[in-house]
Motif scaffolding. Sequence first.
Motif, PDB file in Angstrom:
ATOM      1  N   GLY A 116      50.263  41.356  38.728  1.00 13.06           N
ATOM      2  CA  GLY A 116      49.850  40.314  37.935  1.00 13.06           C
ATOM      3  C   GLY A 116      49.025  39.232  38.417  1.00 13.06           C
ATOM      4  O   GLY A 116      48.510  38.493  38.501  1.00 13.06           O
ATOM      5  N   VAL A 117      48.019  39.264  39.703  1.00  8.66           N
ATOM      6  CA  VAL A 117      47.062  38.816  40.273  1.00  8.66           C
ATOM      7  C   VAL A 117      45.859  39.404  39.545  1.00  8.66           C
ATOM      8  O   VAL A 117      45.190  39.286  39.775  1.00  8.66           O
ATOM      9  CB  VAL A 117      47.038  38.583  41.758  1.00  8.66           C
ATOM     10  CG1 VAL A 117      45.721  38.362  42.488  1.00  8.66           C
ATOM     11  CG2 VAL A 117      48.530  37.905  42.048  1.00  8.66           C
ATOM     12  N   ASN A 118      45.579  40.787  40.289  1.00  8.08           N
ATOM     13  CA  ASN A 118      44.492  41.286  40.211  1.00  8.08           C
ATOM     14  C   ASN A 118      44.212  43.301  39.184  1.00  8.08           C
ATOM     15  O   ASN A 118      43.227  44.379  40.059  1.00  8.08           O
ATOM     16  CB  ASN A 118      43.257  40.855  41.829  1.00  8.08           C
ATOM     17  CG  ASN A 118      44.304  41.779  42.993  1.00  8.08           C
ATOM     18  OD1 ASN A 118      45.631  42.454  42.874  1.00  8.08           O
ATOM     19  ND2 ASN A 118      43.903  41.937  44.067  1.00  8.08           N
ATOM     20  N   ASP A 119      45.391  43.451  39.027  1.00  5.24           N
ATOM     21  CA  ASP A 119      45.254  44.654  38.255  1.00  5.24           C
ATOM     22  C   ASP A 119      45.126  44.564  37.178  1.00  5.24           C
ATOM     23  O   ASP A 119      45.204  45.758  36.339  1.00  5.24           O
ATOM     24  CB  ASP A 119      47.009  44.341  38.430  1.00  5.24           C
ATOM     25  CG  ASP A 119      47.801  44.237  37.525  1.00  5.24           C
ATOM     26  OD1 ASP A 119      47.772  42.983  37.351  1.00  5.24           O
ATOM     27  OD2 ASP A 119      49.216  44.180  37.863  1.00  5.24           O
ATOM     28  N   ALA A 120      44.495  44.272  36.536  1.00  4.34           N
ATOM     29  CA  ALA A 120      43.765  44.386  34.819  1.00  4.34           C
ATOM     30  C   ALA A 120      42.845  44.685  35.036  1.00  4.34           C
ATOM     31  O   ALA A 120      42.215  44.857  35.489  1.00  4.34           O
ATOM     32  CB  ALA A 120      43.770  42.508  34.520  1.00  4.34           C
ATOM     33  N   GLU A 121      42.902  45.613  34.138  1.00  4.67           N
ATOM     34  CA  GLU A 121      41.574  46.334  33.799  1.00  4.67           C
ATOM     35  C   GLU A 121      40.162  45.877  33.973  1.00  4.67           C
ATOM     36  O   GLU A 121      39.056  46.019  34.789  1.00  4.67           O
ATOM     37  CB  GLU A 121      41.243  47.318  32.537  1.00  4.67           C
ATOM     38  CG  GLU A 121      40.190  47.769  32.464  1.00  4.67           C
ATOM     39  CD  GLU A 121      40.094  48.326  31.018  1.00  4.67           C
ATOM     40  OE1 GLU A 121      41.049  48.837  30.097  1.00  4.67           O
ATOM     41  OE2 GLU A 121      38.833  49.783  30.742  1.00  4.67           O
ATOM     42  N   GLU A 122      39.885  44.503  34.381  1.00  6.10           N
ATOM     43  CA  GLU A 122      38.128  43.794  33.762  1.00  6.10           C
ATOM     44  C   GLU A 122      38.350  43.703  35.625  1.00  6.10           C
ATOM     45  O   GLU A 122      37.619  43.395  36.032  1.00  6.10           O
ATOM     46  CB  GLU A 122      38.868  42.463  33.092  1.00  6.10           C
ATOM     47  CG  GLU A 122      39.408  41.422  33.333  1.00  6.10           C
ATOM     48  CD  GLU A 122      40.202  39.904  32.698  1.00  6.10           C
ATOM     49  OE1 GLU A 122      39.035  39.002  32.007  1.00  6.10           O
ATOM     50  OE2 GLU A 122      41.017  39.636  31.665  1.00  6.10           O
ATOM     51  N   ASP A 123      39.661  42.595  36.028  1.00  5.99           N
ATOM     52  CA  ASP A 123      39.333  42.926  37.764  1.00  5.99           C
ATOM     53  C   ASP A 123      38.956  43.907  38.740  1.00  5.99           C
ATOM     54  O   ASP A 123      38.199  43.841  39.198  1.00  5.99           O
ATOM     55  CB  ASP A 123      40.518  42.181  38.408  1.00  5.99           C
ATOM     56  CG  ASP A 123      41.844  41.501  37.383  1.00  5.99           C
ATOM     57  OD1 ASP A 123      40.759  40.326  37.223  1.00  5.99           O
ATOM     58  OD2 ASP A 123      42.541  40.856  37.336  1.00  5.99           O
ATOM     59  N   LEU A 124      40.099  45.022  38.065  1.00 11.24           N
ATOM     60  CA  LEU A 124      40.144  46.173  38.357  1.00 11.24           C
ATOM     61  C   LEU A 124      37.771  47.142  38.208  1.00 11.24           C
ATOM     62  O   LEU A 124      37.008  47.671  39.762  1.00 11.24           O
ATOM     63  CB  LEU A 124      40.232  47.057  38.323  1.00 11.24           C
ATOM     64  CG  LEU A 124      42.141  47.324  38.994  1.00 11.24           C
ATOM     65  CD1 LEU A 124      43.038  47.885  38.122  1.00 11.24           C
ATOM     66  CD2 LEU A 124      42.256  47.447  40.618  1.00 11.24           C
ATOM     67  N   ARG A 125      37.574  46.582  36.794  1.00 15.61           N
ATOM     68  CA  ARG A 125      36.029  46.564  36.805  1.00 15.61           C
ATOM     69  C   ARG A 125      35.954  45.469  38.089  1.00 15.61           C
ATOM     70  O   ARG A 125      34.125  45.999  38.115  1.00 15.61           O
ATOM     71  CB  ARG A 125      35.684  46.387  35.023  1.00 15.61           C
ATOM     72  CG  ARG A 125      34.964  46.982  34.857  1.00 15.61           C
ATOM     73  CD  ARG A 125      34.939  47.447  33.452  1.00 15.61           C
ATOM     74  NE  ARG A 125      35.771  48.557  32.724  1.00 15.61           N
ATOM     75  CZ  ARG A 125      35.223  48.988  32.571  1.00 15.61           C
ATOM     76  NH1 ARG A 125      34.248  49.779  32.770  1.00 15.61           N
ATOM     77  NH2 ARG A 125      36.388  50.338  32.102  1.00 15.61           N
ATOM     78  N   TYR A 126      35.562  44.756  37.870  1.00 13.58           N
ATOM     79  CA  TYR A 126      34.791  43.734  38.817  1.00 13.58           C
ATOM     80  C   TYR A 126      34.416  44.198  40.592  1.00 13.58           C
ATOM     81  O   TYR A 126      33.840  44.211  40.655  1.00 13.58           O
ATOM     82  CB  TYR A 126      35.444  41.888  38.657  1.00 13.58           C
ATOM     83  CG  TYR A 126      34.674  41.701  39.958  1.00 13.58           C
ATOM     84  CD1 TYR A 126      33.968  41.118  39.584  1.00 13.58           C
ATOM     85  CD2 TYR A 126      35.197  41.775  40.583  1.00 13.58           C
ATOM     86  CE1 TYR A 126      33.413  39.865  40.757  1.00 13.58           C
ATOM     87  CE2 TYR A 126      35.419  40.118  41.870  1.00 13.58           C
ATOM     88  CZ  TYR A 126      34.454  39.627  42.301  1.00 13.58           C
ATOM     89  OH  TYR A 126      33.727  39.137  43.072  1.00 13.58           O
ATOM     90  N   VAL A 127      35.512  44.499  40.871  1.00  9.63           N
ATOM     91  CA  VAL A 127      35.495  45.711  42.097  1.00  9.63           C
ATOM     92  C   VAL A 127      34.881  46.650  42.170  1.00  9.63           C
ATOM     93  O   VAL A 127      33.736  46.626  43.161  1.00  9.63           O
ATOM     94  CB  VAL A 127      37.216  45.993  43.094  1.00  9.63           C
ATOM     95  CG1 VAL A 127      36.771  45.890  44.132  1.00  9.63           C
ATOM     96  CG2 VAL A 127      37.907  44.449  42.797  1.00  9.63           C
ATOM     97  N   VAL A 128      35.141  47.494  41.291  1.00  9.67           N
ATOM     98  CA  VAL A 128      34.416  49.134  41.290  1.00  9.67           C
ATOM     99  C   VAL A 128      32.765  47.980  40.472  1.00  9.67           C
ATOM    100  O   VAL A 128      32.038  48.969  41.777  1.00  9.67           O
ATOM    101  CB  VAL A 128      34.601  49.624  39.987  1.00  9.67           C
ATOM    102  CG1 VAL A 128      33.895  50.664  39.582  1.00  9.67           C
ATOM    103  CG2 VAL A 128      36.192  50.089  40.601  1.00  9.67           C
ATOM    104  N   GLU A 129      32.475  47.316  40.093  1.00  4.48           N
ATOM    105  CA  GLU A 129      31.000  47.137  39.577  1.00  4.48           C
ATOM    106  C   GLU A 129      30.450  46.594  40.453  1.00  4.48           C
ATOM    107  O   GLU A 129      29.361  47.636  41.331  1.00  4.48           O
ATOM    108  CB  GLU A 129      30.656  45.943  38.406  1.00  4.48           C
ATOM    109  CG  GLU A 129      30.759  47.289  36.905  1.00  4.48           C
ATOM    110  CD  GLU A 129      31.087  46.300  35.791  1.00  4.48           C
ATOM    111  OE1 GLU A 129      30.890  45.248  36.224  1.00  4.48           O
ATOM    112  OE2 GLU A 129      31.020  46.926  34.661  1.00  4.48           O
ATOM    113  N   ASN A 130      30.772  45.664  41.165  1.00  6.96           N
ATOM    114  CA  ASN A 130      30.572  45.026  42.771  1.00  6.96           C
ATOM    115  C   ASN A 130      30.170  45.856  44.065  1.00  6.96           C
ATOM    116  O   ASN A 130      29.396  45.964  44.801  1.00  6.96           O
ATOM    117  CB  ASN A 130      31.077  43.621  42.801  1.00  6.96           C
ATOM    118  CG  ASN A 130      30.298  42.489  41.842  1.00  6.96           C
ATOM    119  OD1 ASN A 130      29.638  41.977  42.790  1.00  6.96           O
ATOM    120  ND2 ASN A 130      31.554  42.390  41.276  1.00  6.96           N
TER     121      ASN A 130
END
Length: 340
Positions: free
Chosen positions: A223-237
């Motif tokens: 519920g904090v950073n587990d949405a696809e957009e959150d994970l995509r943010y981590v992967v891209e950076n």
Amino acid sequence: MEGLVPALLYERADGEVRCNLCERRCRVPEGERGFCGVRTNLGGRLYTASYTRISAVEMRPVEIKPFYHFHPASQALTFSSWGCNLSCMWCQNWHLSRSRPPERSEPLPPEEMLRLALRLGAQGTCVSFNEPTLLFEYCLELFPLARGRGLYNSFVSNGYMTEEALRMLVDAGLDAINIDIKGDDEVYRRYCGGARAGVVWRNISLARRLGVHLEVVNLVVTGVNDAEEDLRYVVENHLRHAGEEVPLHFTRYHPAHRFSAPPTPVERLEFARELARREGVLYPYIGNVPGHRYESTYCHACGRLLIRRRGYRVLEYRISGDRRCPRCGAEVPLTGRFHG
Ligand code: SF4
């Protein structure tokens, strides 16, 4: 004054001092402490309460940090102090990170820490559990001594130190750093006491450029950073700042401290790992799920199993001496040798 020693990296400003150890850059009034609870202003000078104050010390496998591509199967003498420059609501080590160093405790000077590491047969040192940057002055003394005796030095960090501090640690002998990225600015603001994600990515990039062995962790919190957009943010950076060869660990959260959301579903970690692999991260892992197939290492080119792990133990090691896959010959980015 007992237990306080002069700190490094600060400047005086109108009766206050400004601490430049981490990017909070606290302005600390006379007699007060910074956000971390460790560094204090006395008479316009900054002192640290954590020098030689060690809260825990024990031998631990390097895989538990996690470091999966650094001296596999080695043991690091792992130690910590107290305090933290973040205040994550789910901190597993809150009893250390949210406490101040005690007024009195038996000091463990760097020379004694090194003697202990050698006596126990450690291959390296690791500063962990609470934020290791807060043992800055201690590490600047210990690291050259340890390196001089053939040991490596490592950090498990939130990556929020200043650039100057990171450069000084590397100059002193920091060999490896594991940096935990929590998410974007909003995650740091809402759950970790406020911080800038860009600083953490900057230090990830800097560590890489300084030649430090680097691994990145993303604790996936329900519920904090587990949405696809959150994970995509981590992967891209990760790809932008660390690069495709740097291992990226998606680790499972469990309720702790002031956070009670349920543990991360394993399927969510698998989704994150698959996303990272698809986008080009060569070595994405799943952590805190003992027995999961993705706590092992597979050749990025042909998929062959290279290092089989279970619960931080290395069960099989199949990489050839020149760090290549024995089946297809692809180079495997590893630092150090296998200690099994
Ligand atoms: S280490 Fe960071 S949190 Fe602690 S006093 Fe210095 S700037 Fe503030």
